[in-house]
Design a protein around this motif. Sequence first.
Motif, PDB file in Angstrom:
ATOM      1  N   LEU A 177      11.947  -6.216  14.523  1.00  0.00           N
ATOM      2  CA  LEU A 177      11.854  -5.889  13.096  1.00  0.00           C
ATOM      3  C   LEU A 177      13.031  -5.030  12.658  1.00  0.00           C
ATOM      4  CD1 LEU A 177       8.058  -5.091  12.639  1.00  0.00           C
ATOM      5  CD2 LEU A 177       9.331  -7.082  11.807  1.00  0.00           C
ATOM      6  N   PHE A 178      13.373  -4.072  13.520  1.00  0.00           N
ATOM      7  CA  PHE A 178      14.482  -3.185  13.167  1.00  0.00           C
ATOM      8  C   PHE A 178      15.784  -3.978  13.064  1.00  0.00           C
ATOM      9  CE2 PHE A 178      18.074  -0.500  14.374  1.00  0.00           C
ATOM     10  CZ  PHE A 178      18.044   0.370  13.305  1.00  0.00           C
ATOM     11  N   GLN A 179      16.006  -4.928  13.972  1.00  0.00           N
ATOM     12  CA  GLN A 179      17.238  -5.729  13.925  1.00  0.00           C
ATOM     13  C   GLN A 179      17.338  -6.499  12.611  1.00  0.00           C
ATOM     14  OE1 GLN A 179      19.870  -5.392  15.630  1.00  0.00           O
ATOM     15  NE2 GLN A 179      18.846  -4.027  17.064  1.00  0.00           N
ATOM     16  N   VAL A 180      16.204  -7.023  12.150  1.00  0.00           N
ATOM     17  CA  VAL A 180      16.209  -7.758  10.885  1.00  0.00           C
ATOM     18  C   VAL A 180      16.604  -6.795   9.752  1.00  0.00           C
ATOM     19  CG1 VAL A 180      14.778  -9.003   9.205  1.00  0.00           C
ATOM     20  CG2 VAL A 180      14.496  -9.428  11.667  1.00  0.00           C
ATOM     21  N   TYR A 181      15.980  -5.626   9.760  1.00  0.00           N
ATOM     22  CA  TYR A 181      16.290  -4.625   8.732  1.00  0.00           C
ATOM     23  C   TYR A 181      17.771  -4.224   8.794  1.00  0.00           C
ATOM     24  CZ  TYR A 181      16.827  -0.053   6.648  1.00  0.00           C
ATOM     25  OH  TYR A 181      17.303   0.987   5.919  1.00  0.00           O
ATOM     26  N   PHE A 182      18.233  -3.928  10.020  1.00  0.00           N
ATOM     27  CA  PHE A 182      19.556  -3.327  10.208  1.00  0.00           C
ATOM     28  C   PHE A 182      20.686  -4.323   9.921  1.00  0.00           C
ATOM     29  CE2 PHE A 182      22.511  -0.894  13.177  1.00  0.00           C
ATOM     30  CZ  PHE A 182      22.513   0.266  12.410  1.00  0.00           C
ATOM     31  N   THR A 183      20.460  -5.582  10.266  1.00  0.00           N
ATOM     32  CA  THR A 183      21.556  -6.546  10.126  1.00  0.00           C
ATOM     33  C   THR A 183      21.502  -7.336   8.813  1.00  0.00           C
ATOM     34  OG1 THR A 183      20.297  -8.218  11.339  1.00  0.00           O
ATOM     35  CG2 THR A 183      21.815  -6.871  12.630  1.00  0.00           C
ATOM     36  N   LYS A 184      20.332  -7.322   8.156  1.00  0.00           N
ATOM     37  CA  LYS A 184      20.225  -8.125   6.922  1.00  0.00           C
ATOM     38  C   LYS A 184      20.005  -7.243   5.686  1.00  0.00           C
ATOM     39  CE  LYS A 184      19.929 -12.292   9.036  1.00  0.00           C
ATOM     40  NZ  LYS A 184      21.025 -12.204   9.976  1.00  0.00           N
ATOM     41  N   LEU A 185      18.902  -6.468   5.715  1.00  0.00           N
ATOM     42  CA  LEU A 185      18.545  -5.716   4.511  1.00  0.00           C
ATOM     43  C   LEU A 185      19.509  -4.555   4.254  1.00  0.00           C
ATOM     44  CD1 LEU A 185      16.430  -5.670   2.279  1.00  0.00           C
ATOM     45  CD2 LEU A 185      15.063  -4.112   3.678  1.00  0.00           C
ATOM     46  N   LEU A 186      19.816  -3.809   5.312  1.00  0.00           N
ATOM     47  CA  LEU A 186      20.665  -2.618   5.156  1.00  0.00           C
ATOM     48  C   LEU A 186      22.050  -2.956   4.584  1.00  0.00           C
ATOM     49  CD1 LEU A 186      20.969   0.398   7.470  1.00  0.00           C
ATOM     50  CD2 LEU A 186      23.013  -0.916   6.988  1.00  0.00           C
ATOM     51  N   PRO A 187      22.758  -3.995   5.096  1.00  0.00           N
ATOM     52  CA  PRO A 187      24.060  -4.302   4.491  1.00  0.00           C
ATOM     53  C   PRO A 187      23.937  -4.695   3.015  1.00  0.00           C
ATOM     54  CG  PRO A 187      23.847  -5.413   6.606  1.00  0.00           C
ATOM     55  CD  PRO A 187      22.507  -4.824   6.279  1.00  0.00           C
ATOM     56  N   PHE A 188      22.831  -5.342   2.686  1.00  0.00           N
ATOM     57  CA  PHE A 188      22.638  -5.771   1.292  1.00  0.00           C
ATOM     58  C   PHE A 188      22.431  -4.548   0.377  1.00  0.00           C
ATOM     59  CE2 PHE A 188      19.723  -7.032  -2.133  1.00  0.00           C
ATOM     60  CZ  PHE A 188      20.545  -7.949  -2.777  1.00  0.00           C
ATOM     61  N   VAL A 189      21.450  -3.699   0.745  1.00  0.00           N
ATOM     62  CA  VAL A 189      21.148  -2.526  -0.098  1.00  0.00           C
ATOM     63  C   VAL A 189      22.326  -1.547  -0.091  1.00  0.00           C
ATOM     64  CG1 VAL A 189      19.583  -0.560  -0.424  1.00  0.00           C
ATOM     65  CG2 VAL A 189      18.672  -2.758   0.304  1.00  0.00           C
ATOM     66  N   GLY A 190      22.890  -1.319   1.087  1.00  0.00           N
ATOM     67  CA  GLY A 190      24.034  -0.405   1.193  1.00  0.00           C
ATOM     68  C   GLY A 190      25.201  -0.887   0.360  1.00  0.00           C
ATOM     69  N   LEU A 192      25.078  -2.863  -2.244  1.00  0.00           N
ATOM     70  CA  LEU A 192      24.734  -2.807  -3.673  1.00  0.00           C
ATOM     71  C   LEU A 192      24.964  -1.394  -4.222  1.00  0.00           C
ATOM     72  CD1 LEU A 192      23.488  -5.202  -5.228  1.00  0.00           C
ATOM     73  CD2 LEU A 192      21.259  -4.107  -4.954  1.00  0.00           C
ATOM     74  N   ILE A 193      24.482  -0.401  -3.502  1.00  0.00           N
ATOM     75  CA  ILE A 193      24.554   0.972  -4.015  1.00  0.00           C
ATOM     76  C   ILE A 193      25.948   1.581  -3.846  1.00  0.00           C
ATOM     77  CG2 ILE A 193      23.598   3.315  -3.791  1.00  0.00           C
ATOM     78  CD1 ILE A 193      20.931   2.055  -3.090  1.00  0.00           C
ATOM     79  N   SER A 194      26.606   1.273  -2.717  1.00  0.00           N
ATOM     80  CA  SER A 194      27.918   1.910  -2.476  1.00  0.00           C
ATOM     81  C   SER A 194      29.049   1.123  -3.121  1.00  0.00           C
ATOM     82  CB  SER A 194      28.191   2.007  -0.975  1.00  0.00           C
ATOM     83  OG  SER A 194      28.451   0.716  -0.442  1.00  0.00           O
ATOM     84  N   GLY A 195      28.801  -0.157  -3.426  1.00  0.00           N
ATOM     85  CA  GLY A 195      29.873  -0.999  -3.948  1.00  0.00           C
ATOM     86  C   GLY A 195      30.744  -1.555  -2.819  1.00  0.00           C
ATOM     87  N   SER A 196      30.394  -1.258  -1.563  1.00  0.00           N
ATOM     88  CA  SER A 196      31.190  -1.777  -0.443  1.00  0.00           C
ATOM     89  C   SER A 196      30.280  -2.461   0.574  1.00  0.00           C
ATOM     90  CB  SER A 196      31.973  -0.638   0.228  1.00  0.00           C
ATOM     91  OG  SER A 196      32.596  -1.117   1.400  1.00  0.00           O
ATOM     92  N   ARG A 197      30.103  -3.752   0.393  1.00  0.00           N
ATOM     93  CA  ARG A 197      29.270  -4.514   1.329  1.00  0.00           C
ATOM     94  C   ARG A 197      29.871  -4.442   2.744  1.00  0.00           C
ATOM     95  NH1 ARG A 197      24.913  -8.783   1.665  1.00  0.00           N
ATOM     96  NH2 ARG A 197      25.103  -9.187   3.861  1.00  0.00           N
ATOM     97  N   TYR A 202      29.813  -3.289   8.449  1.00  0.00           N
ATOM     98  CA  TYR A 202      30.492  -2.660   9.596  1.00  0.00           C
ATOM     99  C   TYR A 202      29.502  -1.839  10.427  1.00  0.00           C
ATOM    100  CZ  TYR A 202      33.176   1.015  11.949  1.00  0.00           C
ATOM    101  OH  TYR A 202      33.656   1.906  12.869  1.00  0.00           O
ATOM    102  N   LEU A 203      28.508  -1.218   9.763  1.00  0.00           N
ATOM    103  CA  LEU A 203      27.560  -0.348  10.482  1.00  0.00           C
ATOM    104  C   LEU A 203      26.843  -1.101  11.624  1.00  0.00           C
ATOM    105  CD1 LEU A 203      25.932   2.275  10.894  1.00  0.00           C
ATOM    106  CD2 LEU A 203      24.617   1.707   8.871  1.00  0.00           C
ATOM    107  N   PRO A 204      26.083  -2.189  11.327  1.00  0.00           N
ATOM    108  CA  PRO A 204      25.443  -2.886  12.456  1.00  0.00           C
ATOM    109  C   PRO A 204      26.450  -3.502  13.425  1.00  0.00           C
ATOM    110  CG  PRO A 204      25.065  -4.088  10.398  1.00  0.00           C
ATOM    111  CD  PRO A 204      25.672  -2.770  10.033  1.00  0.00           C
ATOM    112  N   ASP A 205      27.597  -3.941  12.907  1.00  0.00           N
ATOM    113  CA  ASP A 205      28.600  -4.548  13.804  1.00  0.00           C
ATOM    114  C   ASP A 205      29.112  -3.519  14.810  1.00  0.00           C
ATOM    115  OD1 ASP A 205      28.260  -6.837  12.360  1.00  0.00           O
ATOM    116  OD2 ASP A 205      30.187  -6.739  11.310  1.00  0.00           O
ATOM    117  N   SER A 206      29.405  -2.327  14.314  1.00  0.00           N
ATOM    118  CA  SER A 206      29.957  -1.304  15.218  1.00  0.00           C
ATOM    119  C   SER A 206      28.890  -0.828  16.208  1.00  0.00           C
ATOM    120  CB  SER A 206      30.536  -0.123  14.432  1.00  0.00           C
ATOM    121  OG  SER A 206      29.534   0.473  13.642  1.00  0.00           O
TER     122      SER A 206
END
Length: 247
Positions: A177-190, A192-197, A202-206
């Motif tokens: 479940l965490f992998q789904v959140y970390f690799t899919k949802l987090l890059p999307f929400v992050g 959207l809010i930061s303006g830098s997809r 990069y976060l889950p990749d690194s």
Amino acid sequence: MSDTRKAIENDHASRVRDMFATIAGRYDLLNHLLSGQMDKRWRRLVAKRLRERLGSKEPVVLDVACGTGDLSLELFEKIGARVVATDFCRPMLEVAARKIAPAAEAGGQRAIPLIEGDALHLPFIDTSFDGVTIAFGLRNLSNVERGLAELFRVLKPGGSLAVLEFSKPVIPGFSFLFQVYFTKLLPFVGGLISGSRSAYQYLPDSVSRFPDQTELVARMQQVGFERVEYQNLTGGIAALHLGMRPQ
Ligand SMILES: C[S@@+](CC[C@H](N)C(=O)[O-])C[C@H]1O[C@@H](n2cnc3c(N)ncnc32)[C@H](O)[C@@H]1O
């Protein structure tokens, strides 16, 4: 080091620095939001465990890759350390400076010096610090071993290093479940809010390229740390590694 290797590492460093410069203004908000405030608890634990290792006297602690200064403040306010903070991204340090000045004034204590510097070439002489911390910074370095060796260099004999970093979740169903959140949802929400997809991709990749819990123990031992141990945080989403420079 060969010229090609040097060029690759310089290129990596400037891309990382530019990325953090782009998201500096939204970094804290996203950190707390995307971790459900767990990041605060994790940093509090770093301060607590480091204090246990360093004893009760006023230790001098270097917070490397300090970013916006949350761990530096935790060390300063909660364990009464004399903290020096360093990072190579000026916009992150500017956010840190805005938080640190009022906190230091309110406490009537000395401020925390913020020093612009590269973790792979720290601007400090050997054996300067009782403690060194690096939170969510090690995985960003172009060379983890050289980073660890540099942290070791500035520690006093008997001093302790604390590394807080994302790691490998250890509970099977939760891990999925965490992998789904970390690799899919987090890059999307992050994104959207930061303006830098790309920054939040990069976060889950690194993290996927970073050594897991036991491998990081081995790498710390290879550069000379003793009494190396780790503690999984929130099912291994993150881990806190501690090590000591031998006397
Ligand atoms: C994810 S942030 C962590 C910030 C802070 N420690 C925290 O707990 O929130 C990573 C930080 O590492 C810094 N950083 C990455 N590579 C670095 C290097 N080679 N030298 C110094 N700082 C570096 C970035 O500028 C950024 O501020």
